[in-house]
Design an enzyme around this catalytic site. Structure first.
Site, PDB file in Angstrom:
ATOM      1  N   ASP A  46       0.810  -1.209   0.000  1.00 34.19           N
ATOM      2  CA  ASP A  46       0.000   0.000   0.000  1.00 34.19           C
ATOM      3  C   ASP A  46       0.851   1.270   0.000  1.00 34.19           C
ATOM      4  OD1 ASP A  46      -2.404  -1.364  -0.020  1.00 34.19           O
ATOM      5  OD2 ASP A  46      -2.587  -1.410   2.151  1.00 34.19           O
ATOM      6  N   GLY A  47       1.966   1.250   0.730  1.00 34.28           N
ATOM      7  CA  GLY A  47       2.826   2.426   0.773  1.00 34.28           C
ATOM      8  C   GLY A  47       3.386   2.779  -0.592  1.00 34.28           C
ATOM      9  N   ASN A 116      -3.865   9.700   2.080  1.00 31.98           N
ATOM     10  CA  ASN A 116      -4.422   9.020   3.254  1.00 31.98           C
ATOM     11  C   ASN A 116      -4.883  10.000   4.324  1.00 31.98           C
ATOM     12  OD1 ASN A 116      -4.321   6.420   2.401  1.00 31.98           O
ATOM     13  ND2 ASN A 116      -2.788   5.735   3.861  1.00 31.98           N
ATOM     14  N   ASP A 146      -2.141  12.770  22.303  1.00 25.59           N
ATOM     15  CA  ASP A 146      -0.882  12.388  21.664  1.00 25.59           C
ATOM     16  C   ASP A 146      -0.825  12.916  20.241  1.00 25.59           C
ATOM     17  OD1 ASP A 146       0.033  11.088  23.883  1.00 25.59           O
ATOM     18  OD2 ASP A 146      -0.270   9.069  23.113  1.00 25.59           O
ATOM     19  N   THR A 157      -9.136   3.604   6.344  1.00 24.09           N
ATOM     20  CA  THR A 157      -8.847   2.240   6.810  1.00 24.09           C
ATOM     21  C   THR A 157      -7.396   2.071   7.249  1.00 24.09           C
ATOM     22  OG1 THR A 157      -8.380   1.559   4.534  1.00 24.09           O
ATOM     23  CG2 THR A 157     -10.623   1.210   5.339  1.00 24.09           C
ATOM     24  N   ALA A 158      -6.642   3.156   7.265  1.00 22.59           N
ATOM     25  CA  ALA A 158      -5.220   3.073   7.622  1.00 22.59           C
ATOM     26  C   ALA A 158      -5.014   3.566   9.061  1.00 22.59           C
ATOM     27  CB  ALA A 158      -4.396   3.868   6.612  1.00 22.59           C
ATOM     28  N   ASN A 160      -6.116   6.098  10.574  1.00 24.32           N
ATOM     29  CA  ASN A 160      -7.390   6.501  11.157  1.00 24.32           C
ATOM     30  C   ASN A 160      -8.107   5.335  11.830  1.00 24.32           C
ATOM     31  OD1 ASN A 160      -9.948   8.300  11.271  1.00 24.32           O
ATOM     32  ND2 ASN A 160     -10.614   6.538  10.047  1.00 24.32           N
ATOM     33  N   LEU A 161      -8.146   4.196  11.171  1.00 24.87           N
ATOM     34  CA  LEU A 161      -8.828   3.028  11.743  1.00 24.87           C
ATOM     35  C   LEU A 161      -8.109   2.529  12.990  1.00 24.87           C
ATOM     36  CD1 LEU A 161     -11.063   0.909  11.571  1.00 24.87           C
ATOM     37  CD2 LEU A 161      -9.596  -0.416  10.036  1.00 24.87           C
ATOM     38  N   SER A 162      -6.782   2.535  12.966  1.00 24.29           N
ATOM     39  CA  SER A 162      -6.025   2.070  14.132  1.00 24.29           C
ATOM     40  C   SER A 162      -6.220   2.989  15.335  1.00 24.29           C
ATOM     41  CB  SER A 162      -4.537   1.958  13.788  1.00 24.29           C
ATOM     42  OG  SER A 162      -3.950   3.233  13.626  1.00 24.29           O
TER      43      SER A 162
END
EC number: 2.7.1.23
Length: 257
Positions: A46-47, A116, A146, A157-158, A160-162
């Site tokens: 993905d990166g 993203n 933080d 889904t990146a 943000n989701l975590s």
């Protein structure tokens, strides 16, 4: 979409699997230069796909990713056969990046695009304190955290989701404003904003509580303010196999446990 083999450019990340795929597919389908290509096939994770989208943004070229990385949420399955047919049948999704305008403690102004998210995070052990304004109206006088981010549907889904932010359908006219480990206000978990909104982050006590910012992989240290909006002009086009579309991936991701 009709795509001849001689109008495809193959690019890859530096991993052994990606390089081997590049060599195999180039030998099978031929290799066109990126400048002359209609479609750019990105081989990696993905990166690397995000890097390819940034490199081709505004050129009108379409990007078709095949997973030779780890997660590959944005990628199609890697198969060497039937590639021109797969590209011809692919579903095109238009992605609009975010524009970040960051001002540093030394007065430098840095602009960058993010597919993203634009994220801010504390630089030291000190909790960051950030004021948040939306369309020139202060919405949060002081967020102790933080970090905090603005994510696009493509980026929801990146990171943000975590951080427990919401997953957004790609065609949703929304942006996700998501805090990272918020301390005060304790019950604030973020907001959904119109994709027409302009968001400004002002760093409180920047010398005592330094904060960095990043538009995807473009990092700016010791910022005093960051302004974010969806780009009104820049676009990128991503191709998905019809049986594994972006909306299907997002739906499936929400039922994972």
């Amino acid at each position: 979409m009709s795509t001849a083999a001689n109008s495809i450019a193959f690019v890859s990340s530096d991993t052994a699997d990606a390089k081997a795929a590049l060599e195999s597919l180039s030998a099978r389908y031929g290799q066109c230069s990126v400048a002359e290509a209609v479609v750019v096939v990105a081989l990696g994770g993905d990166g690397f796909l995000l890097q390819t989208l940034r490199d081709t943004m505004g050129t009108g070229k379409k990007v078709y990713g095949m997973n030779r990385g780890t997660i590959g949420f944005l990628m199609n399955e890697y198969r060497s056969g039937g590639l021109t047919e797969r590209i011809a049948a692919a579903v095109a999704e238009t992605i609009r990046p975010l524009e970040m305008l960051a001002v540093t403690s030394e007065g430098e102004t840095v602009s960058a695009l993010a597919i993203n998210e634009v994220a801010l995070w504390r630089q030291s052990y000190q909790t960051a304190k950030i004021r948040i304004s939306v369309d020139d109206q202060i919405r949060l006088e002081e967020l102790s955290c933080d970090g905090v981010m603005i994510a696009t549907p493509a980026g929801s889904t990146a990171y943000n989701l975590s951080a427990h932010g919401p997953i957004l359908p790609l065609d949703a006219p929304l942006l996700a404003l998501t805090p990272v480990s918020p301390f005060r206000p304790r019950r604030w978990r973020g907001a959904l904003l119109s994709n027409k909104a302009t968001v400004r982050f002002d760093i409180l006590e920047p010398e005592k509580r330094p904060v960095n910012a990043a538009a995807d992989h473009t990092e700016v240290k010791a910022v005093t303010s960051v302004t974010v909006r969806e780009s009104p002009t820049a676009t990128a086009t991503l191709l998905f196999d019809p049986n594994h579309s972006w909306n299907e991936r997002i739906l499936a991701e929400q039922f994972r446990y």
